[in-house]
Every structure is written in C-alpha cells, then in structure tokens.
Design a protein around this motif. Structure first.
Motif, PDB file in Angstrom:
ATOM      1  N   ALA A  50       0.825  -1.204   0.000  1.00 59.58           N
ATOM      2  CA  ALA A  50       0.000   0.000   0.000  1.00 59.58           C
ATOM      3  C   ALA A  50       0.863   1.260   0.000  1.00 59.58           C
ATOM      4  CB  ALA A  50      -0.942  -0.007   1.203  1.00 59.58           C
ATOM      5  N   LEU A  51       1.947   1.258   0.783  1.00 58.19           N
ATOM      6  CA  LEU A  51       2.822   2.433   0.805  1.00 58.19           C
ATOM      7  C   LEU A  51       3.493   2.638  -0.545  1.00 58.19           C
ATOM      8  CD1 LEU A  51       4.096   4.786   2.237  1.00 58.19           C
ATOM      9  CD2 LEU A  51       5.849   3.255   3.144  1.00 58.19           C
ATOM     10  N   ALA A  52       3.993   1.549  -1.155  1.00 56.01           N
ATOM     11  CA  ALA A  52       4.619   1.673  -2.474  1.00 56.01           C
ATOM     12  C   ALA A  52       3.613   2.191  -3.502  1.00 56.01           C
ATOM     13  CB  ALA A  52       5.195   0.327  -2.905  1.00 56.01           C
ATOM     14  N   ALA A  53       2.374   1.725  -3.412  1.00 60.43           N
ATOM     15  CA  ALA A  53       1.341   2.183  -4.339  1.00 60.43           C
ATOM     16  C   ALA A  53       1.009   3.658  -4.109  1.00 60.43           C
ATOM     17  CB  ALA A  53       0.088   1.324  -4.190  1.00 60.43           C
ATOM     18  N   ALA A  54       1.009   4.097  -2.842  1.00 61.09           N
ATOM     19  CA  ALA A  54       0.729   5.498  -2.539  1.00 61.09           C
ATOM     20  C   ALA A  54       1.833   6.403  -3.077  1.00 61.09           C
ATOM     21  CB  ALA A  54       0.580   5.686  -1.028  1.00 61.09           C
ATOM     22  N   VAL A  55       3.083   5.973  -2.915  1.00 59.15           N
ATOM     23  CA  VAL A  55       4.204   6.753  -3.447  1.00 59.15           C
ATOM     24  C   VAL A  55       4.132   6.801  -4.971  1.00 59.15           C
ATOM     25  CG1 VAL A  55       6.707   6.864  -3.669  1.00 59.15           C
ATOM     26  CG2 VAL A  55       5.686   6.296  -1.462  1.00 59.15           C
ATOM     27  N   ARG A  56       3.844   5.664  -5.578  1.00 63.30           N
ATOM     28  CA  ARG A  56       3.742   5.627  -7.045  1.00 63.30           C
ATOM     29  C   ARG A  56       2.631   6.560  -7.536  1.00 63.30           C
ATOM     30  NH1 ARG A  56       5.253   2.578 -11.345  1.00 63.30           N
ATOM     31  NH2 ARG A  56       3.827   2.689 -13.120  1.00 63.30           N
ATOM     32  N   ALA A  57       1.491   6.552  -6.833  1.00 56.47           N
ATOM     33  CA  ALA A  57       0.387   7.422  -7.226  1.00 56.47           C
ATOM     34  C   ALA A  57       0.808   8.888  -7.185  1.00 56.47           C
ATOM     35  CB  ALA A  57      -0.821   7.186  -6.316  1.00 56.47           C
ATOM     36  N   PHE A  58       1.588   9.266  -6.153  1.00 57.96           N
ATOM     37  CA  PHE A  58       2.084  10.641  -6.052  1.00 57.96           C
ATOM     38  C   PHE A  58       2.956  10.993  -7.254  1.00 57.96           C
ATOM     39  CE2 PHE A  58       5.247  13.764  -4.767  1.00 57.96           C
ATOM     40  CZ  PHE A  58       4.491  14.728  -4.126  1.00 57.96           C
ATOM     41  N   VAL A  59       3.882  10.111  -7.589  1.00 59.44           N
ATOM     42  CA  VAL A  59       4.803  10.360  -8.690  1.00 59.44           C
ATOM     43  C   VAL A  59       4.063  10.402 -10.026  1.00 59.44           C
ATOM     44  CG1 VAL A  59       6.742   9.390  -9.990  1.00 59.44           C
ATOM     45  CG2 VAL A  59       6.800   9.419  -7.483  1.00 59.44           C
ATOM     46  N   VAL A  60       3.112   9.525 -10.206  1.00 61.12           N
ATOM     47  CA  VAL A  60       2.401   9.445 -11.490  1.00 61.12           C
ATOM     48  C   VAL A  60       1.574  10.709 -11.742  1.00 61.12           C
ATOM     49  CG1 VAL A  60       0.515   8.257 -12.699  1.00 61.12           C
ATOM     50  CG2 VAL A  60       2.359   6.929 -11.648  1.00 61.12           C
ATOM     51  N   ASP A 178      -5.905  10.307  -9.351  1.00 61.53           N
ATOM     52  CA  ASP A 178      -4.972   9.997 -10.435  1.00 61.53           C
ATOM     53  C   ASP A 178      -4.540  11.234 -11.211  1.00 61.53           C
ATOM     54  OD1 ASP A 178      -7.321  10.558 -11.715  1.00 61.53           O
ATOM     55  OD2 ASP A 178      -7.520   8.617 -12.719  1.00 61.53           O
ATOM     56  N   THR A 179      -5.021  12.406 -10.805  1.00 65.05           N
ATOM     57  CA  THR A 179      -4.605  13.646 -11.448  1.00 65.05           C
ATOM     58  C   THR A 179      -4.246  14.677 -10.393  1.00 65.05           C
ATOM     59  OG1 THR A 179      -6.869  14.496 -11.555  1.00 65.05           O
ATOM     60  CG2 THR A 179      -6.075  13.254 -13.467  1.00 65.05           C
ATOM     61  N   ALA A 180      -3.453  15.660 -10.784  1.00 60.35           N
ATOM     62  CA  ALA A 180      -3.059  16.765  -9.911  1.00 60.35           C
ATOM     63  C   ALA A 180      -2.808  17.983 -10.787  1.00 60.35           C
ATOM     64  CB  ALA A 180      -1.796  16.404  -9.125  1.00 60.35           C
TER      65      ALA A 180
END
Length: 442
Positions: A50-60, A178-180
């Motif tokens: 979950a943490l890796a996915a949260a970090v990936r979501a931030f970067v994406v 998924d957007t920022a």
C-alpha cells in the motif's frame, strides 16, 4: 531515452524563473550540489504494498517528477515531460541485513546521504530516488531524494501529506487521485503573466533593494575578529498553548505567526547591535493561489529591506509583512537579469551586496512530534541525519522558523566569525521575551 523530437515526449516548455536561478547556480563555480531529501522511520504493522502504491500514485500524478532535459543543458534549456510507464519501478525495495536497529538506522543515513549529493543525470534518469528499506516486519524506512529543479519546500510538504493520506485510502479499499494540477501548465502561466510592464517594475524594485543591501553590510565595516571561527546553533520552542494564543492574536491584527517571529528577530537585532536598518535574504514561494497544490520549483531567493527596526514591535511586524508581499509581487526576473542587477549594485555602491543574514520560514499543517494516527503506525520524519556531510552556511546569521500545529521551533545559526554565540543567544532570548510579552501567561 526520449528527446525533444521523440513522439513520446511532451511539448517543451520553459523553466520557471526559480528553476532558471537554480540552474544558473549549477553552472557557476564553487557550488555544491544537494538534492532535497525526506526520510521517515516507520514502526508498526506497515502494509508495504500500500505504501509503495501510494508513493507511485504521487509520482504518477505530479508531472514535475516526469521532467527531462537534454543530457548537457546549456544556460537556457527547455524541459519536457515523459510519463511514468506501466512497468516502471518507482520505489526501490531493499531488505537490509543489519545486526541491530542502530545499525539499520546508520545504513539508512549513509544511503540517504549518498543520494542527497548525487547529481541528476539530466538525460538518463528520473529526477528522484525513492527507497523503502526493511529491517523486519515492524521496522521500515522510507527515503526519498528529489532534484531541486523539480522540488521545493511546498512540494516537500505535499509529499508527506499526500503519501500518507493515500496510504490510508488504499488500506481502506479506496483509490487515490490519479490527477493533480500540472507543473508544466503552471510554469507556462508564470511566464505568460509577466508583461514588459511587470518586468520593468520588477527590475526597478530589485535595483532599489539591492542598492540598499550594499549600504547595510553585515557585519558593519571594520577589522575581522581574530582567531578561528566557531559556528553553532541556538534553539528554542514555543509550545502548543502559546502558539494557539499567538495564532489568534496574529489573525486579529492580520499578521502570520512567522511574520511576527521575523519582526521580533529584527527588533532583537536592533536592541543588541544598535542597527537601525537591516537587509535580510529569504526564500520566496511565487506560486499563484490557483497553484497551491502544484509540485515543482517555485521558490527563489529574495532580499528584504527593513528600515527603522528599532521602532515599536507592531510597526516592525507590519513592515516585515509588507516587505514579504513586496518581494512576492516582484519575483519575476530571470537569472541573467539578477546577475546584471547584482553587478550593477556592487559597481554603483562600491561594495558587495550584503548576504549576512538569511531567514528560512516553513509552515506545516501537522504536529511536530511523531505521528501515531496512520493505522497505528509510529512515523518519525527526518529520522536519519546526513552522514559525514557538512554544508557550510554562507551567512553570518541564519534564522530558521518552523511553524507546526502544536509548536513553533526556532533555530538561529551563527558562523562564529561575523556573528558569535553570545550575540545569537542574546537575540534568541530577546525573541522569546517578545513572544512572552505578546502572549500573556495563562
């Protein structure tokens, strides 16, 4: 690796003014590279996926972290975005074989330190390195370093806030955003908002401030003190109850807590040195209000010119507030403009532009202490100090004010040559006395 003509690359766009200033420093001699770093010690039952996915979501979703430049960018480079690919690793997971938690922490510090000083290879790598280290099932470390061209203090705050928010969301079965807001679009808007009229006003304003800075050197002209310099730091904290009271009083008079702290600092300088005028440098975030949640580089140096600092405390605070607003209004100048203005000020004034005092202001929404409210985890920020790396402060006095929800932390660094411990301690004590007078006991 995509280049400017690669169909997978985004449309090239210019650097922000602050990126341009920073990039110009990297091309000058005598500059030491340093990435922005974040580090969290994590104790408890961590869901590493979950943490890796949260970090990936931030970067994406934050396109500043997709930036690419030519392998050897010149003085006026362009940048473009290259999206994160589906199978691309964002978080590097490492199981660390350590004999003890102390040895694990030492290893994390060494690794973070190496990443902190490793320059970005513009054409061959992403502008970040993110690592998740595992000591055992209940002890992890999240280390992240970001190239300053894509990351400033506001981005630092957004990373910590959004990653742990999204970790909760994923643990609850939800989906992170998924957007920022786009950094590329914000950078283009910044340039488009700068008309020739605004540029002329900024040039005139900076010219006036820099001329002032040549007239108020720190320390005042005179012989240098004898003996070796002994640099150091004096520190203090204002606890939660006093900060809450101060915050309310500041809002009533249209000040911020940090503006009040700087006002008290310069008032103390006046009392301890007899100075009536002082020039300060600070870091100014030039994000437009619509770009508050944009990750990227919008922070650049800014001079503040303060006169009659021995006046009453209210007047000094108002002057600090007005100077910060004035600096923000006139930030939009390129590196070539600022180089020319500095040279002109020094030639006209017959003295170097004073860079004796620096003020670093930061505000975070959370508490200062370790957090215990993320699924029972105990998370400690800044848990791993840099190992065998020393960055020498170029300022005589460097004030760091960090406002948390539960306290105000103040550090005053002195170089031991142009400002000594005795002066720093006296100024900090006067600041605390001023805060005590502002916030009545009880």
């Amino acid at each position: 690796m995509p280049g400017l003509t690669d169909p997978r690359a985004g449309t090239p766009f210019p650097l922000t003014y602050e990126q341009e200033w920073f990039h110009a420093k990297t091309l000058s001699g005598g500059w030491s590279h340093k990435n922005t770093q974040l580090a969290f010690e994590i104790l408890g039952d961590l869901d590493t996926d979950a943490l890796a996915a949260a970090v990936r979501a931030f970067v994406v979703r934050h396109d500043a972290l997709h930036l690419q430049m030519d392998p050897e960018p010149g003085p006026r480079p362009l940048q473009w975005t290259r999206g994160i690919e589906a199978g691309e690793d964002v978080v590097r997971r490492v199981k660390v074989k350590a004999a003890s938690p102390a040895q694990f922490s030492h290893y994390a510090s060494v690794l973070l330190s190496r990443d902190c000083v490793t320059p970005w290879s513009y054409g061959t790598q992403r502008p970040y390195v993110i690592r998740l280290l595992r000591y055992d099932d209940r002890h992890h470390a999240l280390l992240a370093t970001f190239q300053n061209l894509v990351f400033d203090g506001r981005a630092h705050h957004l990373f910590g806030h959004e990653v742990w928010r999204d970790y909760r969301t994923l643990r609850d079965g939800g989906t992170p955003p998924d957007t920022a807001p786009s950094f590329a679009e914000a950078a283009v808007r910044q340039r488009e908002r700068t008309s020739e009229r605004l540029r002329a006003q900024a040039l005139a304003n900076w010219r006036e401030r820099l001329a002032f800075m040549t007239r108020v050197p720190w320390p005042p002209a005179g012989p240098a003190p004898a003996g070796p310099a002994r640099a150091g730091t004096v520190s203090a904290e204002l606890p939660a109850a006093a900060v809450t009271e101060l915050r309310g009083l500041c809002a009533e008079f249209r000040f911020t807590v940090l503006q009040s702290a700087v006002g008290l600092f310069v008032t103390a300088l006046a009392a301890r040195t007899g100075r009536t005028d002082v020039g300060l440098w600070t870091s100014m975030d030039s994000r437009a209000s619509r770009d508050t949640d944009v990750v990227g580089m919008f922070a650049g140096s800014c001079p503040l010119t303060l006169r009659d600092i021995g006046a009453d405390a209210f007047s000094v605070r108002a002057q600090v507030r007005d100077q910060l607003l004035n600096g923000l209004r006139h930030q939009r100048l390129g590196a070539a403009d600022l180089t020319a203005l500095n040279r002109e000020a020094e030639e006209t004034g017959g003295a170097p532009v004073s860079r004796g005092i620096y003020v670093n202001l930061r505000r975070f929404d959370g508490n200062c202490d370790a957090a215990d409210d993320v699924d029972g985890l105990r998370i400690t920020a800044d848990a791993y100090p840099l190992h065998r790396i020393t960055f020498h402060d170029t300022f005589a006095l460097h004030l760091r004010c960090t406002e948390f929800r539960d306290r105000l932390c103040v550090d005053l660094l002195y170089d031991g040559h142009r400002a000594d411990r005795r002066l720093a301690r006296a100024v900090l004590d006067d600041m605390l006395a001023g805060l005590a007078a502002t916030v009545p006991a009880g």
